[in-house]
Design an enzyme around this catalytic site. Structure first.
Site, PDB file in Angstrom:
ATOM      1  N   ARG A 125      19.145 -49.538 -41.606  1.00 14.61           N
ATOM      2  CA  ARG A 125      20.499 -49.903 -41.203  1.00 14.61           C
ATOM      3  C   ARG A 125      21.317 -48.626 -41.121  1.00 14.61           C
ATOM      4  NH1 ARG A 125      23.019 -52.633 -46.774  1.00 14.61           N
ATOM      5  NH2 ARG A 125      22.363 -50.988 -48.224  1.00 14.61           N
ATOM      6  N   ASP A 172      17.754 -48.303 -49.068  1.00 17.29           N
ATOM      7  CA  ASP A 172      18.154 -47.105 -48.315  1.00 17.29           C
ATOM      8  C   ASP A 172      17.400 -45.879 -48.827  1.00 17.29           C
ATOM      9  OD1 ASP A 172      19.952 -48.833 -47.084  1.00 17.29           O
ATOM     10  OD2 ASP A 172      21.626 -48.228 -48.355  1.00 17.29           O
TER      11      ASP A 172
END
Length: 418
Positions: A342, A282
């Site tokens: 995501r 991330d």
């Protein structure tokens, strides 16, 4: 100060190689709308909705979109940071120069020039009446390194001793409230929001020709060790020719508090150009509206030895725009395992939004499953390939349908895009 060994691209940046303004590698895109459920692709008509102007629109319908002015470097800066005997030096630490600039309470932009060197420790820039521009005076971004090792999992006492040696942050100083907020955390650890090496709440902040790094690196192994290099909470922020290096959550762009309901409708806009960002999990995350143009993203797996995700947008479900990537390059280590991103679901209020367009994606990314299930909630990936087209060739789908993720591509090339 501990530093990363940069990848080949970062090394190229370090010696002053100019990033190409062209994203393609000489091949045309094979991506065609509507794509598939696993990999939805925008049509040309749909792609017109995802431009810098749209991402930089204001929440108020009566306000014009933000048009970034570019970062101008003055002949005579207000403050100069460098060695004590350096020419024109006003401060030997970046934080001291920031404090001096903010203490002027000027509505005029203040310029802080930073001479080549390694500057260990945090830099906190508070909100204020005026905006700051910080820029390196070296020949390339690697000449000025700002960094230290910070882990989200350390307790507040350990964090306080690491961040505030010698009383850099004290009551009465401009950034005290930022430091004090973190040192009073009672959750057992300081968490992601206080793991940032460079943290700004300044509207209109400009950063140029610098390297900002969280050097926690691979030492902690895999796990939930968030280590933010740069956290920005301000609106109308510009970042140009900056290396941002770390591992998990390298760049965090948000609106002061991801879990604060009072901030849900505050828009923070950021433009990142000609820069290099490196991480493993991330690596670009948060709630802001961010446009990346001519930027290189490098996903490494030296710490996790597993797949990683480049983007983790926590875009509010009622906001149309999160991250836009254009004319850029995405590179991942390994072969076909990494994912583009995501959604970062927070309290059921998020449905992350990303568009990657006109960019190059290398073979390190998973071509069949480029997007992952949501972080935090575990919500399964659901792509929207639509339900066919009408007589004019328009795809029948709602790009903001809450039943689907809002993660899209358009006209990308490279082995990882096919």
């Amino acid at each position: 100060m501990k530093t990363f060994s940069l990848s080949r691209l970062a090394l190229a940046l370090a010696v002053g190689v100019t990033l190409s303004a062209c994203s393609s590698s000489g091949t045309s895109s094979n991506q065609e709308a509507p794509g598939s459920q696993a990999r939805p692709i925008l049509s040309a008509g749909e792609a017109k909705n995802f431009t810098q102007q749209r991402y930089f629109s204001d929440i108020s319908p009566d306000s014009a979109p933000w048009s970034p002015p570019g970062i101008a470097i003055p002949q005579s800066p207000d403050f100069v940071v460098g060695q004590a005997n350096g020419e024109g030096v006003t401060h030997t630490s970046i934080q001291a120069a920031v404090d001096a600039a903010m203490a002027k309470h000027s509505s005029r932009r203040q310029y802080i020039a930073i001479q080549p060197g390694e500057y260990s420790g945090t830099v906190y820039i508070p909100a204020g009446s005026g905006s700051l521009t910080l820029y390196g005076t070296g020949n390339n971004p690697a000449d000025v390194k700002i960094g230290m090792s910070l882990d989200s999992e350390i307790d507040a006492i350990t964090w306080r001793h690491a961040v505030n040696p010698g009383g850099k942050y004290m009551p009465g100083k401009p950034a005290w409230y930022m430091f004090d907020n973190c040192q009073n955390r009672r959750e057992g650890n300081v968490g992601i929001m206080c793991s940032a090496v460079f943290w700004s709440q300044n509207n209109g902040l400009q950063l140029k020709n610098l390297t900002i790094q969280n050097t926690l690196g691979d030492a902690v192994g895999e796990g939930d060790h968030r280590a933010v290099a740069l956290r920005s909470d301000g609106d109308k922020v510009q970042i140009d020719h900056v290396n941002i290096l770390g591992r998990q959550n390298t760049l965090l762009v948000t609106n002061s508090d991801l879990n604060n309901r009072m901030m849900d409708n505050r828009l923070t806009r950021t433009l990142v150009t000609n820069s290099y960002i490196e991480g493993d999990v991330d690596m670009v995350a948060g709630r802001g509206a961010v446009v990346f143009d001519n930027t290189d993203f490098r996903l490494v797996n030296s710490r996790t030895q597993k797949q990683g995700w480049v983007f983790a947008p926590a875009t509010q479900a009622n906001m149309y725009y999160g991250f836009l990537v254009e004319n850029s390059r995405l590179t991942a280590d390994g072969e076909g395992v990494a994912q583009l991103g995501r959604s970062w679901d927070l309290g059921g209020k998020s449905n992350g939004q990303v568009v990657i367009r006109n960019s190059t994606i290398n073979a390190g990314f998973n071509r069949d499953q480029p997007w992952g299930d949501a972080a935090e909630s575990g919500r399964a990936w659901a792509g929207n390939a639509g339900e066919g087209a009408d007589d004019d060739g328009n795809i029948k789908r709602d790009l903001n349908d809450p039943n689907f993720n809002r993660l899209w591509e358009y006209q990308n090339s490279g082995e990882g895009s096919e």
